[in-house]
Design a protein around this motif. Structure first.
Motif, PDB file in Angstrom:
ATOM      1  N   THR A  79       1.120  -1.190  -0.022  1.00  0.00           N
ATOM      2  CA  THR A  79      -0.247   0.321  -0.098  1.00  0.00           C
ATOM      3  C   THR A  79       0.716   0.986   0.027  1.00  0.00           C
ATOM      4  N   SER A  80       0.464   2.424  -0.349  1.00  0.00           N
ATOM      5  CA  SER A  80       1.191   4.099   0.196  1.00  0.00           C
ATOM      6  C   SER A  80       0.484   4.516   1.145  1.00  0.00           C
ATOM      7  N   LYS A  81       1.061   5.395   1.174  1.00  0.00           N
ATOM      8  CA  LYS A  81       0.337   6.530   1.790  1.00  0.00           C
ATOM      9  C   LYS A  81      -0.714   7.364   0.862  1.00  0.00           C
ATOM     10  N   LYS A  82      -0.550   7.233  -0.400  1.00  0.00           N
ATOM     11  CA  LYS A  82      -1.922   8.273  -0.763  1.00  0.00           C
ATOM     12  C   LYS A  82      -3.104   7.222  -0.828  1.00  0.00           C
ATOM     13  N   GLU A  83      -3.106   6.005  -1.230  1.00  0.00           N
ATOM     14  CA  GLU A  83      -4.011   4.891  -0.820  1.00  0.00           C
ATOM     15  C   GLU A  83      -4.547   5.213   0.776  1.00  0.00           C
ATOM     16  N   LEU A  84      -3.502   4.943   1.304  1.00  0.00           N
ATOM     17  CA  LEU A  84      -4.340   5.425   3.297  1.00  0.00           C
ATOM     18  C   LEU A  84      -5.058   6.614   3.689  1.00  0.00           C
ATOM     19  N   ILE A  85      -4.419   7.569   2.815  1.00  0.00           N
ATOM     20  CA  ILE A  85      -4.956   9.158   3.373  1.00  0.00           C
ATOM     21  C   ILE A  85      -7.107   8.648   1.830  1.00  0.00           C
ATOM     22  N   GLY A  86      -6.989   7.908   1.257  1.00  0.00           N
ATOM     23  CA  GLY A  86      -8.531   7.689   0.406  1.00  0.00           C
ATOM     24  C   GLY A  86      -9.253   7.093   1.249  1.00  0.00           C
ATOM     25  N   TYR A  87      -8.344   6.268   1.671  1.00  0.00           N
ATOM     26  CA  TYR A  87      -9.156   5.081   2.945  1.00  0.00           C
ATOM     27  C   TYR A  87      -9.505   5.635   3.865  1.00  0.00           C
ATOM     28  N   ILE A  88      -9.244   6.413   4.096  1.00  0.00           N
ATOM     29  CA  ILE A  88      -9.395   6.930   5.268  1.00  0.00           C
ATOM     30  C   ILE A  88     -10.849   7.954   5.012  1.00  0.00           C
ATOM     31  N   ASN A  89     -10.513   8.899   3.892  1.00  0.00           N
ATOM     32  CA  ASN A  89     -11.265   9.745   3.854  1.00  0.00           C
ATOM     33  C   ASN A  89     -12.287   8.714   2.864  1.00  0.00           C
ATOM     34  N   GLY A  90     -12.519   7.803   2.531  1.00  0.00           N
ATOM     35  CA  GLY A  90     -14.166   7.138   2.080  1.00  0.00           C
ATOM     36  C   GLY A  90     -14.398   6.099   3.290  1.00  0.00           C
ATOM     37  N   ILE A  91     -14.044   6.375   4.758  1.00  0.00           N
ATOM     38  CA  ILE A  91     -14.739   5.816   6.591  1.00  0.00           C
ATOM     39  C   ILE A  91     -15.824   6.405   6.164  1.00  0.00           C
ATOM     40  N   ALA A  92     -16.978   5.346   6.278  1.00  0.00           N
ATOM     41  CA  ALA A  92     -18.567   5.842   6.131  1.00  0.00           C
ATOM     42  C   ALA A  92     -19.108   7.233   5.256  1.00  0.00           C
ATOM     43  N   GLY A  93     -18.469   6.632   4.342  1.00  0.00           N
ATOM     44  CA  GLY A  93     -18.871   6.728   3.046  1.00  0.00           C
ATOM     45  C   GLY A  93     -18.549   8.511   2.516  1.00  0.00           C
ATOM     46  N   GLY A  94     -17.364   8.331   3.123  1.00  0.00           N
ATOM     47  CA  GLY A  94     -16.556   9.921   2.587  1.00  0.00           C
ATOM     48  C   GLY A  94     -16.980  10.985   3.083  1.00  0.00           C
ATOM     49  N   ALA A  95     -17.973  11.093   3.875  1.00  0.00           N
ATOM     50  CA  ALA A  95     -18.732  12.498   4.140  1.00  0.00           C
ATOM     51  C   ALA A  95     -18.329  12.392   5.222  1.00  0.00           C
ATOM     52  N   LEU A  96     -17.272  11.666   6.152  1.00  0.00           N
ATOM     53  CA  LEU A  96     -16.974  12.526   7.437  1.00  0.00           C
ATOM     54  C   LEU A  96     -15.537  13.085   7.884  1.00  0.00           C
ATOM     55  N   TYR A  97     -14.737  12.011   6.878  1.00  0.00           N
ATOM     56  CA  TYR A  97     -13.096  12.461   7.365  1.00  0.00           C
ATOM     57  C   TYR A  97     -12.438  12.470   6.827  1.00  0.00           C
ATOM     58  N   LYS A  98     -11.644  13.418   6.959  1.00  0.00           N
ATOM     59  CA  LYS A  98     -10.474  14.278   6.383  1.00  0.00           C
ATOM     60  C   LYS A  98      -9.171  14.383   6.581  1.00  0.00           C
ATOM     61  N   ALA A  99      -8.234  13.155   5.688  1.00  0.00           N
ATOM     62  CA  ALA A  99      -6.642  13.478   6.106  1.00  0.00           C
ATOM     63  C   ALA A  99      -5.906  13.452   5.463  1.00  0.00           C
ATOM     64  N   THR A 100      -4.884  14.126   6.033  1.00  0.00           N
ATOM     65  CA  THR A 100      -3.749  15.186   4.855  1.00  0.00           C
ATOM     66  C   THR A 100      -2.371  14.283   5.738  1.00  0.00           C
ATOM     67  N   GLU A 101      -1.506  14.728   5.152  1.00  0.00           N
ATOM     68  CA  GLU A 101      -0.056  13.637   6.252  1.00  0.00           C
ATOM     69  C   GLU A 101       0.600  15.193   6.846  1.00  0.00           C
ATOM     70  N   ASN A 102       1.180  14.527   7.884  1.00  0.00           N
ATOM     71  CA  ASN A 102       2.060  15.557   8.630  1.00  0.00           C
ATOM     72  C   ASN A 102       3.104  14.781   8.777  1.00  0.00           C
ATOM     73  N   GLN A 103       3.887  15.763   9.123  1.00  0.00           N
ATOM     74  CA  GLN A 103       5.456  16.050   8.967  1.00  0.00           C
ATOM     75  C   GLN A 103       5.740  15.187  10.642  1.00  0.00           C
ATOM     76  N   LEU A 104       6.387  13.222  10.232  1.00  0.00           N
ATOM     77  CA  LEU A 104       7.299  12.892  11.162  1.00  0.00           C
ATOM     78  C   LEU A 104       8.414  13.645  12.133  1.00  0.00           C
ATOM     79  N   LYS A 105       8.267  14.057  13.610  1.00  0.00           N
ATOM     80  CA  LYS A 105       9.159  14.480  14.238  1.00  0.00           C
ATOM     81  C   LYS A 105      10.450  13.299  14.061  1.00  0.00           C
TER      82      LYS A 105
END
Length: 105
Positions: A79-105
């Protein structure tokens, strides 16, 4: 009798060749994602974490509600970062959550 042995040998060889899968070494990567839209720890954060944990290629997932952050260890061969972001964005029909990448510390 010889024909039976040849047929049995060919059948076993086919079974072994098609049954063996290539064992790839996981290419471990980590991503930190900010998730907006979570309103509670149990209903949102735990649900996202549970769904991520079952996704193919995810090795470990932790979602912290109070920080609105998901930290995900994954196999980059699967899998990839992009795929994971899309997967989270699609949970609950895509209407609830929005994922964006953070910089790891």
């Amino acid at each position: 009798m010889t024909l039976k042995k040849i047929f049995l040998s060919v059948a076993i060889a086919c079974f072994v060749l098609t049954g063996c899968k290539e064992n790839k070494v996981p290419k471990k990567e980590k991503v930190s994602l900010a998730i907006s839209g979570m309103t509670c720890e149990i209903g949102c954060a735990k649900t996202i974490q549970a769904k991520l944990s079952k996704k193919e290629g995810v090795l470990d997932a932790k979602v912290v509600f109070k920080d609105s952050i998901a930290t995900i260890d994954f196999d980059a061969n699967t899998t990839s970062k992009k795929e994971l972001i899309g997967y989270i964005n699609g949970i609950a029909g895509g209407a609830l959550y929005k994922a964006t990448e953070n910089q790891l510390k």
